[in-house]
Design an enzyme around this catalytic site. Structure first.
Site, PDB file in Angstrom:
ATOM      1  N   GLU A 189      61.896  32.333  19.699  1.00 48.18           N
ATOM      2  CA  GLU A 189      61.615  32.487  18.262  1.00 48.18           C
ATOM      3  C   GLU A 189      61.229  33.928  17.934  1.00 48.18           C
ATOM      4  O   GLU A 189      60.290  34.470  18.520  1.00 48.18           O
ATOM      5  CB  GLU A 189      60.484  31.532  17.852  1.00 48.18           C
ATOM      6  CG  GLU A 189      60.211  31.544  16.362  1.00 48.18           C
ATOM      7  CD  GLU A 189      59.188  30.479  15.933  1.00 48.18           C
ATOM      8  OE1 GLU A 189      59.158  29.397  16.540  1.00 48.18           O
ATOM      9  OE2 GLU A 189      58.433  30.749  14.993  1.00 48.18           O
ATOM     10  N   LYS A 235      50.903  23.961  15.878  1.00 40.87           N
ATOM     11  CA  LYS A 235      52.213  24.390  16.400  1.00 40.87           C
ATOM     12  C   LYS A 235      52.215  25.906  16.567  1.00 40.87           C
ATOM     13  O   LYS A 235      52.737  26.450  17.541  1.00 40.87           O
ATOM     14  CB  LYS A 235      53.334  23.929  15.459  1.00 40.87           C
ATOM     15  CG  LYS A 235      54.737  24.098  16.020  1.00 40.87           C
ATOM     16  CD  LYS A 235      55.414  25.402  15.659  1.00 40.87           C
ATOM     17  CE  LYS A 235      56.847  25.458  16.155  1.00 40.87           C
ATOM     18  NZ  LYS A 235      57.510  26.734  15.828  1.00 40.87           N
ATOM     19  N   ASP A 252      53.342  24.112  33.212  1.00 36.13           N
ATOM     20  CA  ASP A 252      53.937  22.933  32.565  1.00 36.13           C
ATOM     21  C   ASP A 252      53.532  22.907  31.093  1.00 36.13           C
ATOM     22  O   ASP A 252      52.467  22.407  30.730  1.00 36.13           O
ATOM     23  CB  ASP A 252      53.447  21.677  33.303  1.00 36.13           C
ATOM     24  CG  ASP A 252      54.054  20.404  32.748  1.00 36.13           C
ATOM     25  OD1 ASP A 252      54.652  20.429  31.659  1.00 36.13           O
ATOM     26  OD2 ASP A 252      53.920  19.359  33.414  1.00 36.13           O
ATOM     27  N   HIS A 275      60.393  37.311   8.504  1.00 32.56           N
ATOM     28  CA  HIS A 275      61.491  36.600   9.161  1.00 32.56           C
ATOM     29  C   HIS A 275      62.836  37.122   8.668  1.00 32.56           C
ATOM     30  O   HIS A 275      63.746  37.330   9.435  1.00 32.56           O
ATOM     31  CB  HIS A 275      61.401  35.096   8.861  1.00 32.56           C
ATOM     32  CG  HIS A 275      60.597  34.361   9.893  1.00 32.56           C
ATOM     33  ND1 HIS A 275      60.927  34.357  11.213  1.00 32.56           N
ATOM     34  CD2 HIS A 275      59.477  33.617   9.780  1.00 32.56           C
ATOM     35  CE1 HIS A 275      60.044  33.638  11.876  1.00 32.56           C
ATOM     36  NE2 HIS A 275      59.140  33.180  11.030  1.00 32.56           N
TER      37      HIS A 275
END
Ligand code: MEV
Length: 419
Positions: A84, A277, A293, A394
């Site tokens: 990202e 998130k 992990d 972005h």
């Protein structure tokens, strides 16, 4: 204030090969190390074939370095594997602001991981619980027979305790539940330098028959829990208002925006989910880059976020008016390891470990670093969201990807690629 060694001014402007040259110089990387940063020299399909079933190849991800981190007084370059755009830049930007306030201070619990043994058909749960308590010492030493390597290294089983799970009377599963009370035994293992999943699963599979017999029932599942709430990491930072704006007043307005954004996540699970998130954008990226992990970390983080019965923010922000700083802190389960996992099989991970120096040598230190990265990533997103919004940066990056002419400065996401 002296410039931390994790501050590499102009790094973003260098061609990729120059960045590598600089790293090689600074960390004494060999030609093989540098090769491992290239797709072809990284994980080979022959190694992949030993790692998963039905292997057909390997999949690359961009590997970037978050700059400016100072964690517990030590500067550190943070490897992040993530596709990202903006994540690495945003993290670096916030770390720079945090460095103005002395960087991140962290702490981590000892590396305890819990294995669960589900015991069914227990005729008298109170009696079974008493029996488990009475036999505690014998159970602990018996369980240690299944992890002699850990015991040798100063770890191993430290506790065996049980909970009763009553049959559900209400909620979305009540109609399908059955079988009466269930007993679950928690076996707590100190996993030394490893994340410890394999060791814990071996231990619970080994001790389950003894536990079932002692409780007069039968065992079913024997597996670790990823809600590693006995193995939490914490990070805290103080960002001076003057670092957030042109002066204390404008910086305070930015800080207030971050605090208001946090309060939204604190109150609302819909927002908390996206807020968290953002935290995991950072933690997962460093987890992938270090062979940890990330699915386990994700599972633990989100379950912990719901610990009070309602899903909420993993981080907290407030203004310290006296000190004129924004304070941010985070606490979450952090089951990471500095040995085991894919650390040995993956040549690129050997290199990222070199870059991390002392942070790759202690699970506690690494866990603290992960928490700091999560906090930085989160604060960077909140800063962008609370000010100009996330899309402007972005869109600049998308323009760069599409090959449109842009200077590096113009390509910078709002959170500031000019780290
Ligand atoms: C995008 O990957 C992450 C954010 O949505 C996080 C947030 O909203 O806090 C920007």
């Amino acid at each position: 204030m002296s410039v931390p060694a994790s501050r590499l001014p102009g790094f973003y402007q260098l061609p990729l090969l120059e960045r590598r040259r600089l790293l090689a110089e600074r960390f004494g990387l060999s030609a093989t190390d540098l090769d491992a940063l290239e797709g072809a020299g990284g994980l080979h399909s022959a190694a992949a074939d030993t790692m998963v079933e039905n292997a057909v190849g390997v999949l690359g991800l961009p590997l970037g370095l978050a700059l400016n981190f100072v964690v517990d007084g030590l500067p550190v370059l943070v490897p992040m594997a993530v596709e990202e755009p903006s994540v690495v830049a945003a993290c670096s930007h916030l770390a720079r602001l945090a460095a103005d306030g002395g960087g991140f201070t962290t702490s981590a619990d000892p590396p305890f991981l819990v294995g669960q043994v589900q015991i069914l058909d227990v005729p008298d749960t109170a009696r079974a619980m008493a029996a488990l308590r009475e036999r505690h010492a014998v159970l602990v030493s018996g369980a240690n027979a299944f992890c002699p390597g850990l015991v040798e290294r100063g770890g191993g089983v430290v506790d065996v305790r049980a909970r009763v799970l009553p049959q559900l009377a209400v909620g979305p599963h009540a109609d399908l539940d059955g079988g009466g009370d269930m007993l679950v035994v928690h076996v707590v293992v100190h996993t030394c330098d490893a994340m410890g999943a394999n060791a814990v699963n071996t231990v619970v599979e080994g001790v389950a028959p003894v536990l079932a017999e002692l409780c007069g029932g039968r065992s079913r599942l024997r597996i670790l829990t990823n809600l590693a709430d006995e193995r939490k990491a914490r990070a805290r930072m103080r960002v001076p208002w003057t670092s957030l704006g042109d002066d204390a007043e404008s910086g305070r307005a930015v800080a207030q925006g971050i605090v208001e954004a946090y309060r939204f996540a604190a109150r609302d699970p819909y927002r908390a989910c996206t807020h968290n998130k953002g935290i995991m954008n950072g933690i997962d990226a460093v987890a992938v880059a270090t062979g940890n992990d990330w699915r386990a970390l994700e599972a633990g983080a989100h379950a912990y976020a719901a610990r009070a019965g309602r899903y909420t923010s993993l981080s907290r922000f407030w203004n310290d008016d006296g000190a004129q700083t924004l304070v941010g802190e985070i606490e979450l389960p952090m089951a990471v390891g500095v040995v085991g996992g894919s650390t040995r099989a993956h040549p690129t991970i050997q290199v990222t470990r070199k870059l991390l120096g002392p942070f790759a040598e202690s699970v506690e230190r690494l866990a603290g670093l992960f928490a700091a990265v999560g906090l930085a990533q989160n604060a960077a997103a909140l800063k962008a969201l609370a000010t100009e919004g996330i899309q402007r940066g972005h869109m600049r990056l998308h323009a760069r990807k599409a090959g449109e002419p842009s200077s590096h400065g113009a390509a910078a996401p709002s959170a500031g690629v000019r780290a």
